[in-house]
Design a protein around this motif. Structure first.
Motif, PDB file in Angstrom:
ATOM      1  N   ARG A  39      21.954  10.397  -1.695  1.00  0.00           N
ATOM      2  CA  ARG A  39      21.591   9.336  -2.359  1.00  0.00           C
ATOM      3  C   ARG A  39      19.867   9.204  -1.980  1.00  0.00           C
ATOM      4  N   GLN A  40      19.529   9.596  -0.712  1.00  0.00           N
ATOM      5  CA  GLN A  40      18.057   9.769  -0.379  1.00  0.00           C
ATOM      6  C   GLN A  40      17.270  10.866  -0.492  1.00  0.00           C
ATOM      7  N   GLU A  41      16.296  10.882  -0.708  1.00  0.00           N
ATOM      8  CA  GLU A  41      15.154  11.985  -0.761  1.00  0.00           C
ATOM      9  C   GLU A  41      15.188  12.508   0.415  1.00  0.00           C
ATOM     10  N   GLY A  42      14.996  14.011   0.860  1.00  0.00           N
ATOM     11  CA  GLY A  42      14.744  14.360   2.200  1.00  0.00           C
ATOM     12  C   GLY A  42      15.901  14.540   2.725  1.00  0.00           C
ATOM     13  N   HIS A  43      17.263  14.376   2.381  1.00  0.00           N
ATOM     14  CA  HIS A  43      18.394  14.638   2.934  1.00  0.00           C
ATOM     15  C   HIS A  43      19.167  15.877   2.498  1.00  0.00           C
ATOM     16  N   GLY A  44      18.260  16.816   2.053  1.00  0.00           N
ATOM     17  CA  GLY A  44      18.861  18.087   1.532  1.00  0.00           C
ATOM     18  C   GLY A  44      19.259  18.096   0.017  1.00  0.00           C
ATOM     19  N   ASP A  45      19.603  19.047  -0.339  1.00  0.00           N
ATOM     20  CA  ASP A  45      19.942  19.163  -2.142  1.00  0.00           C
ATOM     21  C   ASP A  45      21.461  18.545  -2.343  1.00  0.00           C
ATOM     22  N   TYR A  46      22.329  19.107  -1.324  1.00  0.00           N
ATOM     23  CA  TYR A  46      23.756  18.417  -1.468  1.00  0.00           C
ATOM     24  C   TYR A  46      24.082  17.878  -0.037  1.00  0.00           C
ATOM     25  N   VAL A  89      23.559  18.242  10.549  1.00  0.00           N
ATOM     26  CA  VAL A  89      24.510  17.296  10.693  1.00  0.00           C
ATOM     27  C   VAL A  89      23.855  15.676  10.871  1.00  0.00           C
ATOM     28  N   ALA A  90      24.502  14.831  10.028  1.00  0.00           N
ATOM     29  CA  ALA A  90      23.734  13.667  10.110  1.00  0.00           C
ATOM     30  C   ALA A  90      24.930  12.258  10.345  1.00  0.00           C
ATOM     31  N   GLY A  91      24.647  11.368  11.192  1.00  0.00           N
ATOM     32  CA  GLY A  91      25.497  10.240  11.304  1.00  0.00           C
ATOM     33  C   GLY A  91      26.836  10.705  12.139  1.00  0.00           C
ATOM     34  N   PRO A  92      27.836  10.378  11.723  1.00  0.00           N
ATOM     35  CA  PRO A  92      29.031  10.450  12.176  1.00  0.00           C
ATOM     36  C   PRO A  92      29.726  11.739  12.016  1.00  0.00           C
ATOM     37  N   GLY A  93      29.060  12.655  10.991  1.00  0.00           N
ATOM     38  CA  GLY A  93      29.417  13.816  10.714  1.00  0.00           C
ATOM     39  C   GLY A  93      29.292  14.269   9.215  1.00  0.00           C
ATOM     40  N   PHE A  94      28.372  13.770   8.631  1.00  0.00           N
ATOM     41  CA  PHE A  94      27.930  14.242   7.338  1.00  0.00           C
ATOM     42  C   PHE A  94      27.227  15.490   7.585  1.00  0.00           C
ATOM     43  N   LEU A  95      27.448  16.244   6.704  1.00  0.00           N
ATOM     44  CA  LEU A  95      26.515  17.717   6.459  1.00  0.00           C
ATOM     45  C   LEU A  95      25.661  17.566   5.124  1.00  0.00           C
ATOM     46  N   ASN A  96      24.389  17.476   5.604  1.00  0.00           N
ATOM     47  CA  ASN A  96      23.416  17.714   4.464  1.00  0.00           C
ATOM     48  C   ASN A  96      22.854  19.110   4.440  1.00  0.00           C
ATOM     49  N   ILE A  97      22.848  19.635   3.095  1.00  0.00           N
ATOM     50  CA  ILE A  97      22.885  21.054   2.827  1.00  0.00           C
ATOM     51  C   ILE A  97      21.553  21.468   1.938  1.00  0.00           C
ATOM     52  N   THR A  98      20.788  22.201   2.286  1.00  0.00           N
ATOM     53  CA  THR A  98      19.719  22.668   1.478  1.00  0.00           C
ATOM     54  C   THR A  98      19.798  24.231   1.153  1.00  0.00           C
ATOM     55  N   VAL A  99      19.880  24.191  -0.189  1.00  0.00           N
ATOM     56  CA  VAL A  99      20.118  25.922  -0.649  1.00  0.00           C
ATOM     57  C   VAL A  99      18.747  26.554  -0.931  1.00  0.00           C
ATOM     58  N   GLU A 100      18.942  27.771  -0.612  1.00  0.00           N
ATOM     59  CA  GLU A 100      17.774  28.717  -0.994  1.00  0.00           C
ATOM     60  C   GLU A 100      17.245  28.506  -2.577  1.00  0.00           C
ATOM     61  N   ALA A 101      15.912  28.555  -2.605  1.00  0.00           N
ATOM     62  CA  ALA A 101      15.346  28.361  -4.149  1.00  0.00           C
ATOM     63  C   ALA A 101      16.224  29.311  -4.877  1.00  0.00           C
ATOM     64  N   GLY A 102      16.349  30.680  -4.569  1.00  0.00           N
ATOM     65  CA  GLY A 102      16.925  31.671  -5.425  1.00  0.00           C
ATOM     66  C   GLY A 102      18.361  31.138  -5.723  1.00  0.00           C
ATOM     67  N   ALA A 103      19.168  30.559  -4.964  1.00  0.00           N
ATOM     68  CA  ALA A 103      20.453  30.364  -5.326  1.00  0.00           C
ATOM     69  C   ALA A 103      20.382  29.301  -6.276  1.00  0.00           C
ATOM     70  N   GLN A 104      19.545  28.270  -6.068  1.00  0.00           N
ATOM     71  CA  GLN A 104      19.314  27.051  -6.993  1.00  0.00           C
ATOM     72  C   GLN A 104      18.921  27.306  -8.299  1.00  0.00           C
ATOM     73  N   GLY A 105      17.798  28.352  -8.215  1.00  0.00           N
ATOM     74  CA  GLY A 105      17.435  28.750  -9.551  1.00  0.00           C
ATOM     75  C   GLY A 105      18.314  29.610 -10.376  1.00  0.00           C
ATOM     76  N   GLU A 106      19.142  30.149 -10.021  1.00  0.00           N
ATOM     77  CA  GLU A 106      20.378  30.987 -10.498  1.00  0.00           C
ATOM     78  C   GLU A 106      21.033  29.801 -11.566  1.00  0.00           C
ATOM     79  N   VAL A 107      21.058  28.893 -11.284  1.00  0.00           N
ATOM     80  CA  VAL A 107      21.582  27.736 -12.204  1.00  0.00           C
ATOM     81  C   VAL A 107      21.105  27.920 -13.718  1.00  0.00           C
ATOM     82  N   ALA A 108      19.664  27.888 -13.600  1.00  0.00           N
ATOM     83  CA  ALA A 108      19.103  27.939 -14.942  1.00  0.00           C
ATOM     84  C   ALA A 108      19.437  29.293 -15.784  1.00  0.00           C
TER      85      ALA A 108
END
Length: 564
Positions: A39-46, A89-108
């Motif tokens: 929900r917030q910017e800067g907390h990863g991609d997913y 790892v954020a808060g009580p146990g959330f995982l904020n995940i940032t993916v590599e640009a190449g992996a994200q770009g493959e979506v296109a």
């Protein structure tokens, strides 16, 4: 990397941890986990809350663990998987995940490769669904009251099919009963120059129909009285039904089945009302009282029992409703969706009770949706009257006044159960304040960008595509939006809420326009610059965005113009 791909990756990490003995999951490893956009910017991609969901079931070294500790264990393994750049790892146990640009770009590239099939999934594969909507009497033109269901019913059918269901769109023709005789009497009176019956049908369309009938068959006026009325009724029925079908085709709403109520009462029709009543006598939910035949629907939550055959021997509409439902089930439909108007709230309980009385679980086989009223405003006044129909605004007049695309999109972008007021000036203006214009213009912009690229000799790079070059923050946002589209389709289908598609398109158009306006993200080379790999990568991104806009608009029955 799409959310579903990342979900599969996390499941793979869980499997590896169990296989290595790092933890145990006595209840088994889930087939999928929830992955969402933060929900917030800067907390990863997913982000995922998988650690919070599983902590109570997981044992590490033979002992229980807490969500934070499980998240730490998962993050270490997950960060080492291909395509994942960083895990926090954020808060009580959330995982904020940032993916590599190449992996994200493959979506296109994936979107472009899938083309028109992108967003078409198998989430509802194997389900046979019948969706019945509009179901108007063939006694007059379709009007504003039918228009919302013409849009929503068709759009719900489209998203269900995109999610993998086998869908049949059905129009139940109410062509039996006293209203048909009144229709015939009104046409006959108009043709003979007599006053229309007091409880008959008014409006200029009656005179038009009567004149068309006489023109096609001048001898009809000389038939004996009873025969003449029936002839006018049947001729008017045929003409009016054809007009309704033509109106809906022009509105981009198409039906697979036009089912006549009369068929349910025809001798020899398998599954007729008579057959239905015979078949229900042994199930214990029919009883006789006061000379009438009743269905004991109060056994299943209805506010009162329902009459099937009146004491005078006449069949009720509820008898037809029961036979019609059983006919759908006999045709192999697992689920029957009914879209009913705002004045049909009382039908919800009785239809569910009826389904239970015939041996079904209505929670599994029946879905009754009630739509709220729509008002159309022009110059501060509500549109109420039609020159042709007299007491209603017809669908044809709305299409002429507003346009098919603007009317369909404006009706589709709101939930069915919300009352709606639309202003003609607002939904037809060529402005970014108008949602349909905003989305269609975004699609047209992608088309123009593709044309400009072709004029410079650029083409999609194919195997030369370097997805890691789509590394700008806004490119990441746009790619994540494109990756989300299949999930939006499934959600819209499962919840019967096509407005989710419209709101998604508007949000994605906003991200795309912001990317388009950013100098660092220019797609075309500037001046004498040669075409670089980054230009080609951005061309793939534009092509993918165009695909998603076109596919989403198609699910709403709205065109995706190449120029505006």
């Amino acid at each position: 990397m799409t959310p579903d791909q990342l979900s599969s990756t996390i499941v793979g990490v869980l499997e590896a941890l169990v296989a290595d003995g790092a933890m145990t999951l006595p209840d088994g490893i889930p087939a999928s986990v929830t992955v969402e956009r933060p929900r917030q910017e800067g907390h990863g991609d997913y982000a995922t809350n998988v650690a919070l969901q599983l902590a109570k079931r997981v044992q590490v070294s033979g002992q229980g663990t807490n969500p934070r500790a499980l998240a730490e264990l998962l993050s270490t393994r997950l960060a080492d998987t291909p395509g994942v750049a960083r895990v926090e790892v954020a808060g009580p146990g959330f995982l904020n995940i940032t993916v590599e640009a190449g992996a994200q770009g493959e979506v296109a590239a994936d979107v472009v490769a899938a083309g028109a099939s992108y967003g078409h999934l198998d989430a509802l594969a194997g389900q046979r669904i019948n969706i019945e909507f509009i179901s108007a009497n063939p006694t007059g033109p379709l009007h504003l009251g039918h228009t919302r269901w013409a849009v929503l019913g068709d759009a719900i059918g489209r998203v269900l099919a995109a999610a993998g269901a086998e869908v049949t769109r059905e129009f139940y023709i109410n062509d039996r009963g006293n209203q048909m005789d009144l229709f015939g009497a009104s046409l006959e009176a108009s043709a003979l120059g007599r006053p229309i019956p007091e409880d008959g049908y008014q409006g200029g369309y009656i005179a038009d129909l009567a004149a068309a009938i006489v023109s096609a068959d001048p001898g009809i006026v000389d038939l004996p009285e009873g025969e003449r009325l029936r002839a006018f009724r049947e001729a008017g029925y045929a003409l009016q039904l054809k007009e309704q079908q033509d109106q809906l085709d022009g509105f981009n709403t198409h039906f697979d089945v036009w089912f006549s109520e009369r068929a349910l009462h025809a001798e020899g029709f398998e599954g007729s009302v008579a057959d239905t009543l015979k078949g229900l006598t042994d199930n214990g939910h029919l009883f006789e009282a006061d000379g009438a035949l009743w269905m004991r629907t109060t056994d299943f939550g209805d506010d009162k029992d329902r009459v099937l055959i009146r004491s005078n021997g006449e069949l009720t509409y509820f008898a037809s409703d029961t036979a019609y439902y059983l006919n759908k089930r006999a045709r192999g439909f697992d689920h029957c969706i009914y879209l009913l108007g705002a004045d049909h709230h009382g039908y919800v309980g009785r239809l569910r009770a009826m389904a239970a009385c015939v041996g079904d679980d209505p929670a599994q086989t029946l879905d009754v949706m009630i739509g709220q009223l729509v008002k159309i405003m022009r110059d501060g006044e509500e549109l109420r009257l039609s020159k042709r129909a007299g007491t209603m605004v017809t669908l044809n007049e709305l299409m002429d006044e507003i346009g098919v695309d603007a009317l369909r999109y404006s009706l589709a972008r709101y939930p069915a159960d919300s009352p709606l007021t639309l202003d003609v000036a607002e939904i037809t203006k060529a402005s970014s304040d108008n949602p349909v214009y905003y989305v269609q213009y975004a699609h047209a912009r992608t088309c123009r960008m593709m044309e400009n690229a072709a004029a410079l000799g650029m083409s999609l790079p194919g195997e030369r595509f370097e997805p890691a070059l789509l590394a700008h923050e806004l490119e990441g946002r746009l790619l994540r939006a494109l990756a989300e589209y299949p999930r939006v389709v499934v959600s819209a289908a499962e919840l019967r809420e096509p407005h989710r598609i419209a709101r998604y398109l508007e949000d994605t158009a906003a991200v795309f326009n912001k990317w388009y306006d950013t100098k660092e993200c220019r797609m075309l080379p500037q001046g004498d610059e040669p075409v670089a790999a980054v230009n080609e990568a951005r061309l793939v991104l534009v092509a993918a965005t165009r695909t998603v806009f076109a596919n989403g608009l198609d699910l709403l029955g709205v065109t995706a113009p190449e120029r505006m």
